[in-house]
Design a protein around this motif. Structure first.
Motif, mmCIF file in Angstrom:
data_model
loop_
_atom_site.group_PDB
_atom_site.id
_atom_site.type_symbol
_atom_site.label_atom_id
_atom_site.label_comp_id
_atom_site.label_asym_id
_atom_site.label_seq_id
_atom_site.Cartn_x
_atom_site.Cartn_y
_atom_site.Cartn_z
ATOM 1 N N ILE A 167 6.011 11.904 -0.084
ATOM 2 C CA ILE A 167 7.296 11.394 -0.590
ATOM 3 C C ILE A 167 8.375 11.571 0.471
ATOM 4 C CG2 ILE A 167 9.103 11.775 -2.323
ATOM 5 C CD1 ILE A 167 6.810 12.458 -4.304
ATOM 6 N N PHE A 168 8.400 12.703 1.156
ATOM 7 C CA PHE A 168 9.342 12.877 2.265
ATOM 8 C C PHE A 168 9.102 11.829 3.348
ATOM 9 C CE2 PHE A 168 10.194 17.489 1.163
ATOM 10 C CZ PHE A 168 11.537 17.280 0.916
ATOM 11 N N TRP A 169 7.845 11.568 3.654
ATOM 12 C CA TRP A 169 7.522 10.583 4.697
ATOM 13 C C TRP A 169 7.978 9.188 4.283
ATOM 14 C CZ3 TRP A 169 6.567 10.292 9.582
ATOM 15 C CH2 TRP A 169 6.035 9.129 10.115
ATOM 16 N N TYR A 170 7.784 8.848 3.026
ATOM 17 C CA TYR A 170 8.184 7.520 2.544
ATOM 18 C C TYR A 170 9.703 7.337 2.660
ATOM 19 C CZ TYR A 170 8.443 3.399 -0.419
ATOM 20 O OH TYR A 170 8.671 2.130 -0.892
ATOM 21 N N TYR A 171 10.454 8.351 2.321
ATOM 22 C CA TYR A 171 11.922 8.293 2.368
ATOM 23 C C TYR A 171 12.473 8.905 3.655
ATOM 24 C CZ TYR A 171 11.830 7.014 -2.566
ATOM 25 O OH TYR A 171 11.613 6.379 -3.758
ATOM 26 N N ARG A 172 11.712 8.883 4.727
ATOM 27 C CA ARG A 172 12.119 9.552 5.960
ATOM 28 C C ARG A 172 13.418 9.005 6.536
ATOM 29 N NH1 ARG A 172 7.646 6.538 6.866
ATOM 30 N NH2 ARG A 172 7.722 4.924 8.460
ATOM 31 N N ASN A 173 13.745 7.750 6.284
ATOM 32 C CA ASN A 173 15.003 7.201 6.795
ATOM 33 C C ASN A 173 16.218 7.860 6.147
ATOM 34 O OD1 ASN A 173 13.649 5.512 8.497
ATOM 35 N ND2 ASN A 173 13.763 3.742 7.137
ATOM 36 N N LEU A 174 16.061 8.330 4.910
ATOM 37 C CA LEU A 174 17.166 9.014 4.235
ATOM 38 C C LEU A 174 17.441 10.400 4.813
ATOM 39 C CD1 LEU A 174 16.423 8.140 0.510
ATOM 40 C CD2 LEU A 174 18.099 7.088 2.023
ATOM 41 N N PHE A 175 16.412 10.997 5.432
ATOM 42 C CA PHE A 175 16.552 12.341 5.972
ATOM 43 C C PHE A 175 16.647 12.360 7.493
ATOM 44 C CE2 PHE A 175 14.185 12.753 1.972
ATOM 45 C CZ PHE A 175 15.084 13.547 1.279
ATOM 46 N N ALA A 176 16.730 11.197 8.109
ATOM 47 C CA ALA A 176 16.728 11.119 9.571
ATOM 48 C C ALA A 176 17.943 11.818 10.178
ATOM 49 C CB ALA A 176 16.679 9.669 10.022
ATOM 50 N N THR A 204 0.829 -1.206 0.000
ATOM 51 C CA THR A 204 0.000 0.000 0.000
ATOM 52 C C THR A 204 0.863 1.255 0.000
ATOM 53 O OG1 THR A 204 -1.681 -1.198 1.248
ATOM 54 C CG2 THR A 204 -1.865 1.192 1.192
ATOM 55 N N GLU A 205 1.923 1.252 0.817
ATOM 56 C CA GLU A 205 2.830 2.403 0.844
ATOM 57 C C GLU A 205 3.497 2.602 -0.502
ATOM 58 O OE1 GLU A 205 4.709 3.023 5.192
ATOM 59 O OE2 GLU A 205 5.239 1.132 4.217
ATOM 60 N N THR A 206 3.872 1.509 -1.140
ATOM 61 C CA THR A 206 4.522 1.599 -2.445
ATOM 62 C C THR A 206 3.552 2.139 -3.492
ATOM 63 O OG1 THR A 206 5.960 -0.242 -1.873
ATOM 64 C CG2 THR A 206 5.792 0.304 -4.193
ATOM 65 N N TYR A 207 2.322 1.668 -3.476
ATOM 66 C CA TYR A 207 1.323 2.163 -4.431
ATOM 67 C C TYR A 207 1.003 3.637 -4.185
ATOM 68 C CZ TYR A 207 0.549 -2.705 -5.752
ATOM 69 O OH TYR A 207 0.723 -3.981 -6.192
ATOM 70 N N LEU A 208 0.932 4.031 -2.921
ATOM 71 C CA LEU A 208 0.699 5.441 -2.605
ATOM 72 C C LEU A 208 1.866 6.306 -3.074
ATOM 73 C CD1 LEU A 208 -0.920 5.335 0.945
ATOM 74 C CD2 LEU A 208 -1.966 6.137 -1.175
ATOM 75 N N LEU A 209 3.084 5.773 -2.945
ATOM 76 C CA LEU A 209 4.250 6.512 -3.426
ATOM 77 C C LEU A 209 4.184 6.708 -4.932
ATOM 78 C CD1 LEU A 209 7.068 7.796 -2.965
ATOM 79 C CD2 LEU A 209 7.991 5.541 -3.496
ATOM 80 N N ILE A 210 3.837 5.652 -5.641
ATOM 81 C CA ILE A 210 3.750 5.756 -7.104
ATOM 82 C C ILE A 210 2.650 6.738 -7.495
ATOM 83 C CG2 ILE A 210 3.197 4.467 -9.209
ATOM 84 C CD1 ILE A 210 4.648 2.073 -7.877
ATOM 85 N N ALA A 211 1.520 6.713 -6.791
ATOM 86 C CA ALA A 211 0.440 7.666 -7.076
ATOM 87 C C ALA A 211 0.885 9.096 -6.777
ATOM 88 C CB ALA A 211 -0.798 7.316 -6.257
ATOM 89 N N ALA A 212 1.558 9.309 -5.647
ATOM 90 C CA ALA A 212 2.033 10.654 -5.286
ATOM 91 C C ALA A 212 3.063 11.149 -6.296
ATOM 92 C CB ALA A 212 2.623 10.648 -3.878
ATOM 93 N N ARG A 213 3.957 10.262 -6.710
ATOM 94 C CA ARG A 213 4.955 10.647 -7.715
ATOM 95 C C ARG A 213 4.296 11.009 -9.032
ATOM 96 N NH1 ARG A 213 8.427 5.706 -8.318
ATOM 97 N NH2 ARG A 213 8.316 6.488 -10.426
ATOM 98 N N THR A 214 3.302 10.235 -9.436
ATOM 99 C CA THR A 214 2.629 10.487 -10.708
ATOM 100 C C THR A 214 1.869 11.809 -10.683
ATOM 101 O OG1 THR A 214 2.408 8.103 -11.047
ATOM 102 C CG2 THR A 214 0.999 9.527 -12.380
ATOM 103 N N VAL A 215 1.145 12.057 -9.601
ATOM 104 C CA VAL A 215 0.380 13.304 -9.493
ATOM 105 C C VAL A 215 1.321 14.501 -9.429
ATOM 106 C CG1 VAL A 215 -1.156 14.626 -7.980
ATOM 107 C CG2 VAL A 215 -1.655 12.233 -8.473
ATOM 108 N N LEU A 216 2.302 14.452 -8.534
ATOM 109 C CA LEU A 216 3.223 15.575 -8.370
ATOM 110 C C LEU A 216 4.026 15.824 -9.638
ATOM 111 C CD1 LEU A 216 4.537 17.706 -6.541
ATOM 112 C CD2 LEU A 216 6.125 15.947 -5.782
ATOM 113 N N GLY A 217 4.636 14.784 -10.177
ATOM 114 C CA GLY A 217 5.445 14.945 -11.389
ATOM 115 C C GLY A 217 4.619 15.383 -12.583
ATOM 116 N N GLY A 218 3.416 14.834 -12.724
ATOM 117 C CA GLY A 218 2.560 15.201 -13.849
ATOM 118 C C GLY A 218 2.121 16.648 -13.794
#
Length: 148
Positions: A118-127, A8-22
């Motif tokens: 997207i920030f929340w999904y990659y939060r470990n990279l910004f910790a 679900t998190e992965t699908y939400l990420l793909i949806a967020a990326r598609t909406v934001l990038g589009g």
């Protein structure tokens, strides 16, 4: 501190990326090709945008960042970095629509929500930015945390 990533998190990420990038790609390219026509910022909004255009570089730089980061986010390349570079532009888009041209506020809220997810999904990279004396080891990142 590794956490399992659900589908679900992965699908939400793909949806967020598609909406934001589009949205960023369409609005950014609209300045050069007028695909969407005039987006109607109102008199105060048009005055502000015209003042940015008159600087000679700022408006063009913002549109370049929108298009470049929109392409990176849509393609899935360097998504955390593109989102980080894009975030100040998104905050200014949100503030522009909140205070000057409220007719586009819904889209501004949508792109901010996508960026924050997207920030929340990659939060470990910004910790390391919010932890005191965090251990930074670039070789410790697992490859399954970097997927979509």
């Amino acid at each position: 501190m590794d956490r399992p990533i659900s589908k679900t998190e992965t699908y939400l990420l793909i949806a967020a990326r598609t909406v934001l990038g589009g949205i960023l790609l369409m609005v950014g390219l609209n300045e050069f090709h007028q695909m969407l026509g005039d987006l109607g910022a109102g008199p105060a909004g048009n005055q502000f945008l015209n003042s940015l255009k008159e600087t000679g570089y700022l408006y063009d730089m913002v549109k370049f960042v929108e298009v470049a980061c929109g392409l990176l986010i849509l393609s899935g390349l360097f998504v955390p970095l593109a989102n980080l570079i894009l975030f100040p532009v998104l905050v200014n888009i949100f503030m522009f629509h909140a205070f000057i041209a409220p007719q586009g506020l819904l889209v501004a809220v949508l792109i901010m929500a996508c960026s924050l997810y997207i920030f929340w999904y990659y939060r470990n990279l910004f910790a390391f930015l919010v932890r005191y004396n965090a251990k930074i080891d670039p070789n410790s990142m697992r490859t399954d945390e970097v997927r979509p």
